[in-house]
Design a protein around this motif. Structure first.
Motif, PDB file in Angstrom:
ATOM      1  N   SER A 141      16.406  55.924  59.502  1.00  0.00           N
ATOM      2  CA  SER A 141      16.275  55.115  60.706  1.00  0.00           C
ATOM      3  C   SER A 141      15.580  53.781  60.418  1.00  0.00           C
ATOM      4  CB  SER A 141      15.504  55.888  61.765  1.00  0.00           C
ATOM      5  OG  SER A 141      14.183  56.134  61.339  1.00  0.00           O
ATOM      6  N   ARG A 142      15.138  53.570  59.182  1.00  0.00           N
ATOM      7  CA  ARG A 142      14.524  52.292  58.832  1.00  0.00           C
ATOM      8  C   ARG A 142      15.621  51.276  58.548  1.00  0.00           C
ATOM      9  NH1 ARG A 142      11.349  52.799  53.886  1.00  0.00           N
ATOM     10  NH2 ARG A 142      13.088  54.099  53.262  1.00  0.00           N
ATOM     11  N   PRO A 143      15.626  50.142  59.243  1.00  0.00           N
ATOM     12  CA  PRO A 143      16.695  49.161  58.994  1.00  0.00           C
ATOM     13  C   PRO A 143      16.597  48.572  57.593  1.00  0.00           C
ATOM     14  CG  PRO A 143      15.022  48.257  60.458  1.00  0.00           C
ATOM     15  CD  PRO A 143      14.682  49.700  60.250  1.00  0.00           C
ATOM     16  N   PRO A 144      17.731  48.431  56.911  1.00  0.00           N
ATOM     17  CA  PRO A 144      17.721  47.800  55.592  1.00  0.00           C
ATOM     18  C   PRO A 144      17.474  46.297  55.717  1.00  0.00           C
ATOM     19  CG  PRO A 144      19.949  48.431  56.212  1.00  0.00           C
ATOM     20  CD  PRO A 144      19.049  48.924  57.293  1.00  0.00           C
ATOM     21  N   VAL A 145      16.744  45.755  54.750  1.00  0.00           N
ATOM     22  CA  VAL A 145      16.386  44.339  54.759  1.00  0.00           C
ATOM     23  C   VAL A 145      16.735  43.720  53.406  1.00  0.00           C
ATOM     24  CG1 VAL A 145      14.471  42.686  54.886  1.00  0.00           C
ATOM     25  CG2 VAL A 145      14.519  44.664  56.431  1.00  0.00           C
ATOM     26  N   ILE A 146      17.374  42.547  53.468  1.00  0.00           N
ATOM     27  CA  ILE A 146      17.596  41.708  52.291  1.00  0.00           C
ATOM     28  C   ILE A 146      16.754  40.458  52.525  1.00  0.00           C
ATOM     29  CG2 ILE A 146      19.260  40.375  50.953  1.00  0.00           C
ATOM     30  CD1 ILE A 146      21.441  42.275  51.940  1.00  0.00           C
ATOM     31  N   TRP A 147      15.859  40.145  51.580  1.00  0.00           N
ATOM     32  CA  TRP A 147      14.907  39.039  51.756  1.00  0.00           C
ATOM     33  C   TRP A 147      14.988  38.089  50.567  1.00  0.00           C
ATOM     34  CZ3 TRP A 147       9.780  39.732  54.652  1.00  0.00           C
ATOM     35  CH2 TRP A 147       8.963  38.618  54.539  1.00  0.00           C
ATOM     36  N   PRO A 148      15.937  37.152  50.558  1.00  0.00           N
ATOM     37  CA  PRO A 148      15.947  36.154  49.487  1.00  0.00           C
ATOM     38  C   PRO A 148      14.896  35.082  49.745  1.00  0.00           C
ATOM     39  CG  PRO A 148      17.774  35.773  50.968  1.00  0.00           C
ATOM     40  CD  PRO A 148      17.080  37.019  51.454  1.00  0.00           C
ATOM     41  N   SER A 149      14.412  34.494  48.688  1.00  0.00           N
ATOM     42  CA  SER A 149      13.413  33.434  48.789  1.00  0.00           C
ATOM     43  C   SER A 149      13.960  32.219  48.075  1.00  0.00           C
ATOM     44  CB  SER A 149      12.110  33.910  48.139  1.00  0.00           C
ATOM     45  OG  SER A 149      11.111  32.937  48.260  1.00  0.00           O
ATOM     46  N   GLU A 150      13.985  31.090  48.768  1.00  0.00           N
ATOM     47  CA  GLU A 150      14.567  29.897  48.177  1.00  0.00           C
ATOM     48  C   GLU A 150      13.546  28.817  47.957  1.00  0.00           C
ATOM     49  OE1 GLU A 150      15.166  30.453  51.904  1.00  0.00           O
ATOM     50  OE2 GLU A 150      15.968  32.045  50.711  1.00  0.00           O
ATOM     51  N   GLN A 151      13.809  27.662  48.505  1.00  0.00           N
ATOM     52  CA  GLN A 151      12.968  26.495  48.284  1.00  0.00           C
ATOM     53  C   GLN A 151      11.692  26.675  49.109  1.00  0.00           C
ATOM     54  OE1 GLN A 151      15.039  22.835  49.064  1.00  0.00           O
ATOM     55  NE2 GLN A 151      14.004  21.843  47.387  1.00  0.00           N
ATOM     56  N   ALA A 152      10.746  27.422  48.508  1.00  0.00           N
ATOM     57  CA  ALA A 152       9.522  27.782  49.212  1.00  0.00           C
ATOM     58  C   ALA A 152       8.411  28.032  48.211  1.00  0.00           C
ATOM     59  CB  ALA A 152       9.763  29.045  50.047  1.00  0.00           C
ATOM     60  N   CYS A 153       7.206  28.204  48.726  1.00  0.00           N
ATOM     61  CA  CYS A 153       6.047  28.490  47.877  1.00  0.00           C
ATOM     62  C   CYS A 153       5.778  29.992  47.773  1.00  0.00           C
ATOM     63  CB  CYS A 153       4.813  27.786  48.426  1.00  0.00           C
ATOM     64  SG  CYS A 153       4.268  28.460  50.019  1.00  0.00           S
ATOM     65  N   THR A 154       6.541  30.808  48.470  1.00  0.00           N
ATOM     66  CA  THR A 154       6.411  32.264  48.518  1.00  0.00           C
ATOM     67  C   THR A 154       5.169  32.696  49.296  1.00  0.00           C
ATOM     68  OG1 THR A 154       7.487  32.266  46.360  1.00  0.00           O
ATOM     69  CG2 THR A 154       6.713  34.361  47.134  1.00  0.00           C
ATOM     70  N   GLY A 155       4.573  31.787  50.045  1.00  0.00           N
ATOM     71  CA  GLY A 155       3.393  32.111  50.841  1.00  0.00           C
ATOM     72  C   GLY A 155       3.663  33.149  51.919  1.00  0.00           C
ATOM     73  N   CYS A 156       4.859  33.159  52.487  1.00  0.00           N
ATOM     74  CA  CYS A 156       5.179  34.150  53.522  1.00  0.00           C
ATOM     75  C   CYS A 156       5.264  35.547  52.918  1.00  0.00           C
ATOM     76  CB  CYS A 156       6.474  33.777  54.233  1.00  0.00           C
ATOM     77  SG  CYS A 156       6.323  32.245  55.180  1.00  0.00           S
ATOM     78  N   SER A 157       5.787  35.651  51.701  1.00  0.00           N
ATOM     79  CA  SER A 157       5.818  36.943  51.012  1.00  0.00           C
ATOM     80  C   SER A 157       4.405  37.415  50.702  1.00  0.00           C
ATOM     81  CB  SER A 157       6.620  36.855  49.713  1.00  0.00           C
ATOM     82  OG  SER A 157       7.979  36.648  49.979  1.00  0.00           O
TER      83      SER A 157
END
Length: 149
Positions: free
Chosen positions: A1-17
């Motif tokens: 029941s957990r929704p699958p997530v695809i999380w690509p990271s592009e032109q960013a500092c990765t601060g949200c991750s």
């Protein structure tokens, strides 16, 4: 029941991750074990290379997933400012990856100011960076902030 997530990271500092990993209530282990199935994230998953790309593509093929995009989408020079992976001996740009992944998603979430509105890369860069909604030309769920909390 957990929704699958695809999380690509592009032109960013990765601060949200990093903000996601530093979550306190709920903690990241609670999120990953009880809330979502994080099937692809270049900085969090153990897999790399072809195995990581396979995880993203098989999740996309199954459909019904949430596409969480972190960072702006560079579009100048055919998107060659940001490559996310190699596939079939060819480098895939972030623009190509987001376009193909957004074709079969259930929702698109733009995480952070860069993904939501282009952020600093759009304001000061020459990469033609833009937010995910503007890039896709469709509504997305914007979670602005630098970083998103």
């Amino acid at each position: 029941s957990r929704p699958p997530v695809i999380w690509p990271s592009e032109q960013a500092c990765t601060g949200c991750s990093v903000s996601l990993l530093n979550a306190v209530n709920p903690t990241i282990d609670q999120v990953l074990l009880n809330t979502i199935s994080l099937n692809y994230h270049p900085n969090v998953m153990a897999a790399a290379g072809d195995l990581a790309v396979s995880a993203a593509r098989s999740t996309a093929q199954a459909g019904g997933y949430v596409l969480v995009v972190e960072g702006a989408i560079p579009t100048a020079s055919s998107g060659r400012y940001c490559y996310v992976w190699d596939e079939g001996g060819r480098s895939v740009t972030m623009a190509e990856a987001v376009s193909s992944l957004a074709a079969t998603d259930q929702y698109v979430v733009a995480v952070g100011t860069c993904a939501s509105f282009g952020g600093i890369p759009a304001k000061y860069g020459s990469s033609g960076a833009m937010g995910v909604g503007a890039f896709l030309g469709r509504p997305v769920i914007n979670l602005p902030g630098c970083p998103t909390r």
